[in-house]
Write a protein that holds these residues in place. Sequence first.
Motif: not given
Length: 463
Positions: A25-33
Amino acid sequence: MTTSRRSLLAGSLAAGLARRLPAASRTDWPALAGEVRAEMAWAWDQYRLHAWGKDEIRPISATVSTFPMKGHHLGLSLIEALDTLWVMGLDNRFQAGVDWVKATLDFDVDGEVSVFETSIRLVGGLLSAHHASGDPVLLAKARDLADRLLPAFATPTGMPMRFVNLKTGAVRDAATNPAEVGGYLPEWGTLSRLTGDPRYHDAARRAVVAVFERRSKIDLLAVRIDAVTGRWLDRRATVGSYADSYYEYLWDALQLLGDAECRRMYDICTAAILAHQQVRRDGRLWIADVDFETGAVVSTEQDELAAFYGGLLAQGGAGATGAAVTQTWATLQDRFGVLPEGFDYATGQPTQRGNALRPELADAAFNLWLLDRNPRWRAIGRGHFLAMRRWNKAAYGYTDLADVTSDPKRQADHCPGYWWSEQMKYYYLLFSDTPRFDYARNYLTTEGNVLLGFRRSVGGRAA
Ligand code: DMJ
């Protein structure tokens, strides 16, 4: 259960990596993408510098290897990468690859290829690049290649021989398996739809049915079969290597082509697998290898390729079972960081310590996430990506591993073609929510090639 000091060490290292990760829930998914996209762009640029147009890069030595034709390059990695580059919006790189295909790629070569590997990787890769761009030359190349594979299907049973010469049409090796017999329908059905020529679909479908009709009285398939006589050459039923894509493509023929009869075959095969092959051990759920006529367990070894199966089960409606199987494999990822090629659930030890840069667990996580959007699937994909970036990255690209239990993990020197088509795409689709992909209606082949679901009208970044 015995646990060696080495595996404990590997386990604690992997667990250490897992502990440092923030909650899903605290992961920045767009940044990881964005990080996945950056790795893809970097690896492509290395390939362009050191292996342009070659089949596979050896990312430690910056040398190359051929596959699927010995001694002759067919641009395997380039073709496998195309739709991944496109969906990431790496448009200049995608176009450079398409330009190479149009200017250079020629299948009129006097050499032998695996019919199955050539179809899923090259026919599928060209079709997905065509889906991404609409370029008719890519479709023409896919068709030319399928025409050269077709002679393999001219057997008394309709099951293809394993190898064919692309120039002469000479075929070889009848001792085949369900995956290599039934692994064509999505690509070849698409080809028939796009060209109006039913021969591709019909040959692929006849082969699927030929295997199904030879199932045992308890509805299981064994892992080796003779394409000429139709006789089984083995007794072991598995969802791993040499059988995996058969089950996958029964379901996929429904999903992509609306083939209700394939769904019926999928349901019969799956009911038998779930009745005879489920084994619970220490709270984990495995799909064991069994005798195809008696259902007796014949091995407690698990093949890494079976890690895809939880995603398929869930797609086919067995959501809880599919989730449990995928969680089982995820516990091995937590323990080793990167899955070993073989693992014995009875001893708790790897039976093969290498990892061929495999995508299967990320594949399952992606398929499960498409179904229920549960963040735990994204977290498994994140763990897969971060471990890969930590352990598999080499000077000139991503490499397979010789030993996942050593510290540091020992690298080999080979990047298989599927790396470009599979996990990089699964990670990106899992993390990015890209508008170029229709998350509600899509289809990816066993090789990760997108044959349905690209949104060409939606713009993206060019790089
Ligand atoms: C890929 O070529 C395909 O996923 C195939 O169906 C089996 N597995 C390999 C990658 O491990």
